[in-house]
Scaffold this motif. Sequence first.
Motif, short mmCIF file in Angstrom:
data_model
loop_
_atom_site.label_atom_id
_atom_site.label_comp_id
_atom_site.label_asym_id
_atom_site.label_seq_id
_atom_site.Cartn_x
_atom_site.Cartn_y
_atom_site.Cartn_z
N SER A 14 48.49 40.61 37.13
CA SER A 14 49.52 39.47 37.37
C SER A 14 48.67 38.36 38.12
CB SER A 14 50.61 40.02 38.48
OG SER A 14 51.44 39.15 38.80
N PRO A 15 48.59 37.28 37.06
CA PRO A 15 47.71 36.17 37.58
C PRO A 15 48.00 35.45 38.96
CG PRO A 15 47.88 36.00 35.39
CD PRO A 15 48.82 37.06 35.61
N ASP A 16 49.35 35.74 39.06
CA ASP A 16 49.87 34.74 40.43
C ASP A 16 49.49 35.56 41.62
OD1 ASP A 16 51.86 36.77 39.33
OD2 ASP A 16 53.11 36.23 41.06
N LEU A 17 49.01 36.70 41.53
CA LEU A 17 48.53 37.55 42.80
C LEU A 17 47.26 36.87 43.48
CD1 LEU A 17 48.93 41.04 41.75
CD2 LEU A 17 50.20 40.16 43.45
N LEU A 18 46.67 36.08 42.77
CA LEU A 18 45.36 35.21 43.18
C LEU A 18 45.88 34.01 43.82
CD1 LEU A 18 42.62 35.91 40.70
CD2 LEU A 18 43.51 37.29 42.66
N GLU A 19 47.18 33.77 43.73
CA GLU A 19 47.45 32.46 44.39
C GLU A 19 48.09 32.76 45.88
OE1 GLU A 19 47.27 29.58 42.75
OE2 GLU A 19 46.19 30.51 41.24
N ARG A 20 48.27 34.01 46.23
CA ARG A 20 48.59 34.51 47.38
C ARG A 20 47.52 34.06 48.63
NH1 ARG A 20 52.39 39.48 45.87
NH2 ARG A 20 53.69 38.29 44.31
N PRO A 21 48.06 33.83 49.73
CA PRO A 21 46.91 33.85 50.84
C PRO A 21 45.94 35.11 51.02
CG PRO A 21 49.21 33.20 51.61
CD PRO A 21 49.32 33.73 50.11
N ALA A 22 44.87 34.96 51.20
CA ALA A 22 44.10 36.15 51.03
C ALA A 22 42.65 35.75 52.12
CB ALA A 22 43.51 36.19 49.71
N ARG A 66 27.55 49.08 43.68
CA ARG A 66 27.60 47.68 43.19
C ARG A 66 27.43 46.81 44.52
NH1 ARG A 66 32.91 47.54 39.52
NH2 ARG A 66 34.04 47.87 41.46
N SER A 67 26.94 45.49 44.12
CA SER A 67 26.86 44.68 45.45
C SER A 67 28.53 44.24 46.00
CB SER A 67 26.26 43.16 44.96
OG SER A 67 27.35 42.28 44.22
N PRO A 68 28.49 43.93 47.05
CA PRO A 68 29.70 43.71 47.75
C PRO A 68 30.56 42.51 47.00
CG PRO A 68 28.16 43.93 49.52
CD PRO A 68 27.43 43.85 48.30
N ALA A 69 29.69 41.54 46.45
CA ALA A 69 30.40 40.56 45.78
C ALA A 69 30.79 40.97 44.34
CB ALA A 69 29.20 39.28 45.56
N ASP A 70 30.29 41.84 43.86
CA ASP A 70 30.61 42.52 42.58
C ASP A 70 31.85 43.14 42.79
OD1 ASP A 70 28.70 41.21 41.02
OD2 ASP A 70 27.44 43.05 40.95
N ASP A 71 32.00 43.81 43.89
CA ASP A 71 33.07 44.65 44.37
C ASP A 71 34.51 43.77 44.36
OD1 ASP A 71 32.06 47.05 44.18
OD2 ASP A 71 31.87 47.46 46.30
N LEU A 72 34.01 42.45 45.17
CA LEU A 72 35.53 41.65 45.41
C LEU A 72 35.77 41.11 43.95
CD1 LEU A 72 37.19 40.00 47.16
CD2 LEU A 72 35.38 38.41 47.46
N ARG A 73 34.65 40.57 43.27
CA ARG A 73 35.17 39.99 41.96
C ARG A 73 35.78 41.32 41.23
NH1 ARG A 73 30.43 37.02 42.53
NH2 ARG A 73 28.84 38.58 41.90
N ALA A 74 35.42 42.41 41.02
CA ALA A 74 36.12 43.63 40.30
C ALA A 74 37.56 43.58 40.83
CB ALA A 74 35.40 44.95 40.58
N LEU A 75 37.81 43.61 42.39
CA LEU A 75 39.15 43.62 42.75
C LEU A 75 40.15 42.45 42.15
CD1 LEU A 75 38.53 44.76 46.34
CD2 LEU A 75 39.69 46.28 44.45
N GLN A 76 39.43 41.44 42.55
CA GLN A 76 40.27 40.11 41.79
C GLN A 76 40.33 39.94 40.56
OE1 GLN A 76 37.47 37.23 44.01
NE2 GLN A 76 38.93 36.87 45.60
N TYR A 77 39.49 40.59 39.44
CA TYR A 77 39.62 40.49 38.10
C TYR A 77 41.02 41.56 38.09
CZ TYR A 77 38.93 41.72 33.24
OH TYR A 77 38.98 42.02 31.98
N GLU A 78 40.90 42.69 38.66
CA GLU A 78 41.85 43.76 38.26
C GLU A 78 43.33 43.09 38.63
OE1 GLU A 78 41.80 46.33 36.34
OE2 GLU A 78 39.75 46.32 36.27
N LEU A 79 43.34 42.38 39.66
CA LEU A 79 44.62 41.76 40.30
C LEU A 79 45.06 40.68 39.14
CD1 LEU A 79 44.09 41.27 43.86
CD2 LEU A 79 45.59 42.94 42.70
N ALA A 80 44.10 39.86 38.70
CA ALA A 80 44.35 38.47 37.94
C ALA A 80 44.94 39.21 36.40
CB ALA A 80 43.12 37.67 37.73
#
Length: 115
Positions: A81-89, A64-78
Amino acid sequence: PFTTLHPNVGVVRFADTSTLTVADIPGLIDGAHENKGLGHDFLRHIERTKVLLYVVDVSAHNERSPADDLRALQYELAMYSPDLLERPAAVMANKTDAEGAEAGVAALRGATHLP
């Protein structure tokens, strides 16, 4: 294939005696939020973090593209637990010495506002 069954935890000790605990939570697969693979076992560790560092493979050897990998990680976290994406990153590019990595880094930079 390489599979990690346990998160790796370490402590960084600084000269001023302060410390930083670091956890390497590898192996989030698609569906981890539904407890596929070791999903919830790894995601529970992520809930205890204060800062997230996404390490993304930018080599051309990735399916997959790196952008797709990042989106996949963020999707799984969201989805877990949606508040995980509110943390500094921040995002760190991995395998930057591999052939084709320059294009992967550019794609990743273009896909995120994270440092």
